[in-house]
Motif scaffolding. Structure first.
Motif, mmCIF file in Angstrom:
data_model
loop_
_atom_site.group_PDB
_atom_site.id
_atom_site.type_symbol
_atom_site.label_atom_id
_atom_site.label_comp_id
_atom_site.label_asym_id
_atom_site.label_seq_id
_atom_site.Cartn_x
_atom_site.Cartn_y
_atom_site.Cartn_z
ATOM 1 N N ILE A 62 -2.079 10.124 -0.741
ATOM 2 C CA ILE A 62 -3.001 10.345 0.173
ATOM 3 C C ILE A 62 -2.308 9.426 1.430
ATOM 4 C CG2 ILE A 62 -5.038 10.353 -0.986
ATOM 5 C CD1 ILE A 62 -5.563 7.538 -0.387
ATOM 6 N N HIS A 75 -7.350 10.576 3.938
ATOM 7 C CA HIS A 75 -7.428 9.868 2.978
ATOM 8 C C HIS A 75 -8.326 9.882 1.820
ATOM 9 C CE1 HIS A 75 -6.822 5.327 2.209
ATOM 10 N NE2 HIS A 75 -7.450 5.487 1.310
ATOM 11 N N TYR A 76 -9.048 11.001 1.849
ATOM 12 C CA TYR A 76 -9.816 11.375 0.640
ATOM 13 C C TYR A 76 -9.704 12.526 -0.024
ATOM 14 C CZ TYR A 76 -12.682 8.101 3.391
ATOM 15 O OH TYR A 76 -13.480 6.843 4.002
ATOM 16 N N GLU A 77 -8.422 13.077 0.139
ATOM 17 C CA GLU A 77 -8.003 14.324 -0.372
ATOM 18 C C GLU A 77 -6.685 14.173 -0.974
ATOM 19 O OE1 GLU A 77 -7.619 17.751 2.082
ATOM 20 O OE2 GLU A 77 -8.681 19.016 0.786
ATOM 21 N N MET A 130 -0.283 6.366 0.579
ATOM 22 C CA MET A 130 -0.687 5.575 -0.601
ATOM 23 C C MET A 130 -0.599 6.344 -1.865
ATOM 24 S SD MET A 130 -4.295 3.327 -1.457
ATOM 25 C CE MET A 130 -3.881 2.536 0.097
ATOM 26 N N ARG A 131 0.099 5.849 -2.920
ATOM 27 C CA ARG A 131 0.127 6.612 -4.228
ATOM 28 C C ARG A 131 -0.958 6.154 -5.146
ATOM 29 N NH1 ARG A 131 1.752 5.597 -9.257
ATOM 30 N NH2 ARG A 131 2.901 7.382 -10.456
ATOM 31 N N ASN A 132 -1.671 7.235 -5.775
ATOM 32 C CA ASN A 132 -2.563 6.977 -6.522
ATOM 33 C C ASN A 132 -2.199 6.847 -7.839
ATOM 34 O OD1 ASN A 132 -4.687 7.516 -4.438
ATOM 35 N ND2 ASN A 132 -4.524 9.647 -4.844
ATOM 36 N N ALA A 133 -2.949 6.153 -8.910
ATOM 37 C CA ALA A 133 -2.686 5.963 -10.116
ATOM 38 C C ALA A 133 -2.178 7.076 -10.840
ATOM 39 C CB ALA A 133 -3.679 5.381 -10.886
ATOM 40 N N ASP A 134 -3.085 8.400 -10.504
ATOM 41 C CA ASP A 134 -2.230 9.617 -11.318
ATOM 42 C C ASP A 134 -1.140 10.405 -10.835
ATOM 43 O OD1 ASP A 134 -2.951 10.606 -9.004
ATOM 44 O OD2 ASP A 134 -4.866 11.951 -9.802
ATOM 45 N N GLY A 185 0.954 -1.087 0.191
ATOM 46 C CA GLY A 185 -0.012 -0.052 -0.027
ATOM 47 C C GLY A 185 0.869 1.210 0.065
#
Lengths: 132, 275
Positions: A98, A103-105, A90-94, A74
């Motif tokens: 976060i 966690h939601y920003e 955690m790294r997002n795909a783009d 993660g």
């Protein structure tokens, strides 16, 4: 083993325990599946964010790439600490990031995530999950 | 049959029965199991790995099953209780009756974010935050901090107009209805509401705030509304997708429920308005 490495190991153990708890909490028949997600399609970023180490609003925040993270994927190949305690990131795909605190920003990089966590913590200690 | 109502339409008695059942679930320890489960999934659901509860097509059926389990736990305490939903496009200020002391209580105080009124305020000693990521054991909120705004009805309608349920690569970078509703892309609906509430709602342990259930009950209703608008559009992907829950795959942690099982909410409950 450095102190930071020991702490990272503790963080990974806590994360694995959290996965186990997910299986138990809802009386699922196969908690092992919850604890050991498959690693299909794991593609670490070619050029991850640079390390950092600074004092932000009185708290020491550190980040560095990690290699061979093994069981828990993660983190996006990167570890962040606040006053020595691991902050789950955690790294997002783009390419945005976060943390478990925000966690939601999504934010631009792990340093921004660490700074946002310091602001949100408002002086409170980051603690490993209390799994009771 | 369970009828899920708009929270704004609840009677004083209905509000009290709901909050009493939630407090009883907390007292028995069952409530915190839901928080633990949610956080475990949020930390393990990754864009390039296995993903079940979030950032994936099963975000909607997973939360529908999760809310059903929570609602059934409440009904085991009080069979008259149903989950209310919070239409944040309408009740979009801190003055909404949702945040009154007879229901969820209001925003946190400026110094430390502590909620100081309502049944879940720390002072009542019935709502200790046990499953937590930092040292603070009291419920926190920062409603609308930094001038943030809740989504508008027009923004919701723009997402409901999307005809495709979800699209490859089936994660936070996807186009399509699911990811726009979840909020990783576009006008941002679900994620933005978590951030607007602030406190624990902005973290992986967001179910520590009872508004979590009312927020997700409305997200769930928007899924039903989308189905009614697009009867020819189904859950995707259908089969054979690595790391992702296909239509007929079972979902962790239950391992006995597929997205296909969750498509028709009327088997379990209806809403107070037609979808």
């Amino acid at each position: 083993m450095s102190a930071i490495t020991r702490r990272r190991a503790l963080g990974a153990a806590a994360a694995a325990a959290a996965g186990l708890a997910a299986g138990r909490a809802l009386t699922a028949p196969a908690p092992a599946q919850a604890a050991a997600p498959a690693h299909a399609g794991h593609h670490p970023a070619q050029h991850g964010p640079a390390p950092f180490d600074e004092v932000f609003q009185g708290r020491r925040i550190q980040g560095e790439p990690v290699h061979g993270g093994g069981h828990h994927d993660g983190h996006g190949g990167y570890a962040v600490h606040v006053d020595g305690e691991e902050l789950h990131v955690m790294r997002n795909a783009d390419g945005t990031w976060i943390s478990v605190i925000n966690h939601y920003e999504p934010l631009a990089d792990p340093r921004a995530v660490a700074r946002a966590a310091v602001r949100e913590l408002n002086g409170a200690d980051l603690v490993p999950l209390d799994l009771g | 049959m369970t009828v899920r109502k708009n929270q704004a339409a609840l009677s004083t008695a209905e509000k009290r029965r709901f909050t009493d059942a939630v407090l009883e679930l907390k007292r028995t320890g069952q409530y915190d199991d839901f928080v633990t489960t949610h956080n475990a999934f949020i930390m393990s659901d990754t864009d390039n790995g296995d993903r079940v509860g979030h950032r994936s097509p099963s975000f909607l059926p997973w939360h529908r099953r999760f809310l059903l389990q929570f609602e059934q736990a409440l009904q085991a305490i009080d069979p008259e209780v149903a989950l209310p939903y919070w239409d944040w496009t309408t009740d979009r200020t801190t003055r909404s009756s949702l945040w009154a002391p007879d229901f969820l209580g209001g925003t946190g105080r400026a110094s430390d974010g502590r909620v100081t009124d309502g049944p879940f305020a720390a002072g009542a000693n019935r709502w200790t935050i046990s499953v937590r990521v930092d040292g603070r054991d009291y419920l926190r909120r920062a409603l609308g901090s930094g001038g943030r705004q809740l989504p508008t009805r027009a923004e919701v309608d723009s997402v409901l107009a999307m005809t495709t349920y979800d699209m490859a690569p089936w994660n936070s970078s996807s186009d399509g209805f699911r990811n726009h509703l979840e909020g990783w892309r576009g006008v941002n609906l679900h994620n933005r509401v978590h951030v607007w509430v602030g406190g624990q709602m902005g973290t992986g342990v967001s179910p520590n705030d009872p508004v979590f259930w009312l927020h997700h009950a409305f997200i769930d209703k928007l899924w039903a509304d989308w189905q009614a608008r697009h009867p020819g559009s189904g859950y995707l992907p259908a089969a054979g997708t690595a790391g992702v829950v296909d239509l007929h795959d079972t979902m962790r942690p239950w391992n006995d429920t597929t997205p296909a099982d969750m498509l028709d909410h009327t088997r379990h409950y209806t809403f107070d308005t037609a979808a």
